[in-house]
Scaffold this active site. Structure first.
Site, mmCIF file in Angstrom:
data_model
loop_
_atom_site.group_PDB
_atom_site.id
_atom_site.type_symbol
_atom_site.label_atom_id
_atom_site.label_comp_id
_atom_site.label_asym_id
_atom_site.label_seq_id
_atom_site.Cartn_x
_atom_site.Cartn_y
_atom_site.Cartn_z
ATOM 1 N N LYS A 284 -97.036 -29.428 4.052
ATOM 2 C CA LYS A 284 -96.426 -29.951 4.643
ATOM 3 C C LYS A 284 -95.519 -31.180 4.175
ATOM 4 O O LYS A 284 -93.850 -30.823 4.143
ATOM 5 C CB LYS A 284 -96.423 -30.107 6.447
ATOM 6 N N ASP B 294 -88.064 -13.750 3.735
ATOM 7 C CA ASP B 294 -89.576 -13.839 3.914
ATOM 8 C C ASP B 294 -89.670 -15.115 2.847
ATOM 9 O O ASP B 294 -89.702 -15.478 2.034
ATOM 10 C CB ASP B 294 -89.713 -12.795 3.431
ATOM 11 N N LEU B 295 -90.131 -15.757 3.870
ATOM 12 C CA LEU B 295 -90.263 -17.491 3.250
ATOM 13 C C LEU B 295 -91.280 -17.763 1.430
ATOM 14 O O LEU B 295 -91.352 -18.909 1.157
ATOM 15 C CB LEU B 295 -91.175 -18.463 4.050
ATOM 16 N N GLN C 3 -92.905 -20.851 18.190
ATOM 17 C CA GLN C 3 -92.405 -21.128 19.924
ATOM 18 C C GLN C 3 -91.793 -21.829 19.905
ATOM 19 O O GLN C 3 -90.370 -21.915 20.363
ATOM 20 C CB GLN C 3 -94.373 -22.385 20.058
ATOM 21 N N ALA D 284 -92.568 -22.296 9.085
ATOM 22 C CA ALA D 284 -93.891 -22.340 8.378
ATOM 23 C C ALA D 284 -95.207 -21.678 8.435
ATOM 24 O O ALA D 284 -95.524 -20.846 9.540
ATOM 25 C CB ALA D 284 -94.068 -24.428 8.970
ATOM 26 N N TYR D 285 -95.851 -21.563 7.702
ATOM 27 C CA TYR D 285 -96.994 -21.838 7.381
ATOM 28 C C TYR D 285 -97.642 -22.383 7.805
ATOM 29 O O TYR D 285 -98.325 -23.181 8.074
ATOM 30 C CB TYR D 285 -98.024 -21.553 5.643
ATOM 31 N N THR D 286 -98.455 -21.736 9.705
ATOM 32 C CA THR D 286 -98.812 -23.082 10.537
ATOM 33 C C THR D 286 -100.385 -22.593 11.030
ATOM 34 O O THR D 286 -101.008 -23.314 11.692
ATOM 35 C CB THR D 286 -97.624 -22.755 11.935
ATOM 36 N N TYR E 287 -103.214 -27.610 4.766
ATOM 37 C CA TYR E 287 -101.927 -27.538 5.706
ATOM 38 C C TYR E 287 -101.022 -28.740 5.364
ATOM 39 O O TYR E 287 -100.055 -29.285 5.146
ATOM 40 C CB TYR E 287 -102.079 -28.012 6.706
HETATM 41 N N1 LIG Z 1 -97.967 -25.714 15.850
HETATM 42 C C1 LIG Z 1 -97.727 -27.025 16.272
HETATM 43 O O1 LIG Z 1 -99.061 -27.506 16.711
HETATM 44 C C2 LIG Z 1 -97.355 -27.660 15.239
HETATM 45 C C3 LIG Z 1 -96.165 -27.560 14.526
HETATM 46 N N2 LIG Z 1 -95.845 -28.702 13.706
HETATM 47 C C4 LIG Z 1 -94.108 -27.489 12.754
HETATM 48 O O2 LIG Z 1 -93.323 -27.247 13.749
HETATM 49 C C5 LIG Z 1 -92.406 -25.741 13.361
HETATM 50 C C6 LIG Z 1 -92.876 -24.766 13.815
HETATM 51 O O3 LIG Z 1 -93.828 -24.385 14.527
HETATM 52 P P1 LIG Z 1 -93.838 -23.494 15.881
HETATM 53 O O4 LIG Z 1 -93.493 -23.142 16.426
HETATM 54 O O5 LIG Z 1 -95.431 -23.766 16.122
HETATM 55 O O6 LIG Z 1 -94.840 -22.476 14.381
HETATM 56 P P2 LIG Z 1 -94.981 -20.395 14.820
HETATM 57 O O7 LIG Z 1 -97.364 -20.690 14.419
HETATM 58 O O8 LIG Z 1 -95.318 -20.819 16.227
HETATM 59 O O9 LIG Z 1 -94.397 -19.989 14.481
HETATM 60 C C7 LIG Z 1 -93.875 -19.881 12.869
HETATM 61 C C8 LIG Z 1 -92.882 -19.108 13.193
HETATM 62 O O10 LIG Z 1 -92.730 -19.475 11.083
HETATM 63 C C9 LIG Z 1 -92.113 -17.449 10.863
HETATM 64 N N3 LIG Z 1 -93.625 -17.422 9.354
HETATM 65 C C10 LIG Z 1 -94.219 -17.745 9.207
HETATM 66 N N4 LIG Z 1 -94.101 -17.123 7.637
HETATM 67 C C11 LIG Z 1 -93.585 -16.450 7.704
HETATM 68 C C12 LIG Z 1 -92.869 -16.416 6.226
HETATM 69 N N5 LIG Z 1 -93.176 -16.211 5.109
HETATM 70 N N6 LIG Z 1 -91.132 -15.997 6.514
HETATM 71 C C13 LIG Z 1 -90.717 -15.965 7.322
HETATM 72 N N7 LIG Z 1 -90.897 -16.373 8.690
HETATM 73 C C14 LIG Z 1 -92.622 -16.930 8.634
HETATM 74 C C15 LIG Z 1 -93.307 -16.621 11.680
HETATM 75 O O11 LIG Z 1 -92.884 -15.540 12.076
HETATM 76 C C16 LIG Z 1 -92.694 -17.626 13.422
HETATM 77 O O12 LIG Z 1 -91.609 -17.364 13.588
HETATM 78 C C17 LIG Z 1 -93.259 -25.902 11.705
HETATM 79 O O13 LIG Z 1 -92.883 -26.383 10.996
HETATM 80 C C18 LIG Z 1 -94.704 -26.151 12.413
HETATM 81 O O14 LIG Z 1 -95.628 -26.442 10.909
HETATM 82 C C19 LIG Z 1 -95.843 -29.446 13.699
HETATM 83 C C20 LIG Z 1 -96.802 -30.510 14.146
HETATM 84 C C21 LIG Z 1 -97.741 -29.556 14.812
#
Ligand SMILES: NC(=O)C1=CN([C@@H]2O[C@H](COP(=O)(O)OP(=O)(O)OC[C@H]3O[C@@H](n4cnc5c(N)ncnc54)[C@H](O)[C@@H]3O)[C@@H](O)[C@H]2O)C=CC1
Length: 303
Positions: free
Chosen positions: A134, A41-42, A15, A65-67, A130
């Site tokens: 983090k 690849d993380l 996102q 991240a692993y979310t 999680y």
């Molecule tokens: N979504 C939420 O509600 C929240 C997110 N965050 C943090 O904000 C950041 C962004 O979150 P979002 O954009 O919502 O996450 P998301 O879940 O939409 O996207 C995560 C991204 O990480 C990538 N990814 C996952 N495993 C991977 C791997 N092994 N190698 C390479 N890429 C990998 C996915 O392909 C995706 O592009 C993250 O660090 C998350 O921890 C923090 C608080 C709340």
């Protein structure tokens, strides 16, 4: 920034990544380079530094991240490799290149027992796998380089990928009512606003090496809501647009058991970010309207 700057963003479909791609298109002095799977690849951190070095970025935004919060309870080791070990390797690569890293973190580093909004110096005590991974990520970034900004955000929604807002609208298409937790509080935050903030912070970091600009900052939309308040607002806006609507049944978290525990209160105080970086985020309801409008209008057009 005068010359064009190259921002390397991790993750392909996230996102925050997709919001950054959309928002930076409005700025002709920034190029976004996306590093994602399969070549980045993380879960295989040893391969990351080479990709980063060959991209020659001016700054890294560590957004991938692993979310999967609930799934992490059963996969904590994998989540730790991705959220902590890989985050450290990325920050080490930034240090080797002598460039700043902006690392995304979470409100889930807190246990939720504080009655008011959390400030950056409040004690951390994650209550989920999680959250633990983090937090370990924050620690490995800080250990690797002083040239970092760690941004703790929360309850992220956007027109992209999977999130609570889109889930509610999807449920509203097929159900008359949805039960939603009313005793957990935080702040719904638009990834589009996060992207604008990240761009402003990146400009500040590239313009100045001042230590004051570095460190941990809280970044959410302003205000406070429960998940049920958020759902009601989503449906109220959707109703005005002729989109999906459902009645919201307000339930306690105890009636909605999940594998991962969530903080009862994870509102973040963003005063420091405004004071140091000049970033002031819109009210959560205002940004919810922007995102609901973008999700609902294509839905309405297809009916
Ligand atoms: N979504 C939420 O509600 C929240 C997110 N965050 C943090 O904000 C950041 C962004 O979150 P979002 O954009 O919502 O996450 P998301 O879940 O939409 O996207 C995560 C991204 O990480 C990538 N990814 C996952 N495993 C991977 C791997 N092994 N190698 C390479 N890429 C990998 C996915 O392909 C995706 O592009 C993250 O660090 C998350 O921890 C923090 C608080 C709340």
């Amino acid at each position: 920034m005068t010359a064009r700057k190259r921002l390397l963003v991790t993750g392909r479909e996230g996102q925050v990544v997709r919001s950054l791609l959309e928002r930076t298109a409005l700025h002709n002095d920034i190029d976004i380079l996306v590093a994602g799977r399969p070549e980045f690849d993380l879960s295989a951190p040893a391969s990351l530094a080479t990709v980063i070095k060959s991209a020659r970025p001016d700054l890294i935004v560590s957004a991938a991240a692993y979310t999967a919060v609930d799934q992490a309870e059963a996969e904590e080791e994998l989540a730790r490799i991705i959220n902590a070990q890989a985050a450290g390797v990325i920050a080490e690569a930034a240090q080797a290149l002598q460039i700043p890293v902006i690392h995304l973190s979470t409100d889930y580093v807190f246990d939720g027992s504080k009655m008011s909004a959390y400030v950056e110096t409040d004690p951390v005590a994650p209550v989920s796998a999680y959250g633990r991974t983090k937090l370990a990520g924050e620690e490995s970034v800080a250990a690797a380089t002083d040239n970092h900004v760690i941004l703790r955000t929360a309850w992220v929604h956007s027109p992209f990928g999977k999130n609570f807002l889109k889930t509610m609208l999807r449920l509203g298409e097929s159900r008359d009512s949805v039960n939603v937790v009313a005793d957990q509080f935080g702040t719904p935050t638009s990834a589009l606003d996060i992207a604008d903030a990240v761009i402003a912070i990146a400009r500040n970091l590239l313009a100045s090496g001042s230590p004051e600009l570095r460190g941990v900052f809280h970044l959410t939309n302003s205000g406070r809501a429960s998940w049920a308040d958020f759902a009601e607002e989503i449906f109220r806006i959707s109703a005005d647009l002729g989109g999906p609507v459902a009645a919201v049944g307000r339930i306690p978290a105890s009636e909605y058991p999940t594998p991962a525990r969530r903080p009862a209160n994870s509102q973040l105080d963003c005063t420091k970010l405004a004071a140091v970086h000049g970033v002031r985020m819109p009210d959560w309801a205002h940004s919810t309207k922007t995102v609901v409008t973008r999700v609902v209008q294509p839905l309405a057009a297809s009916i």
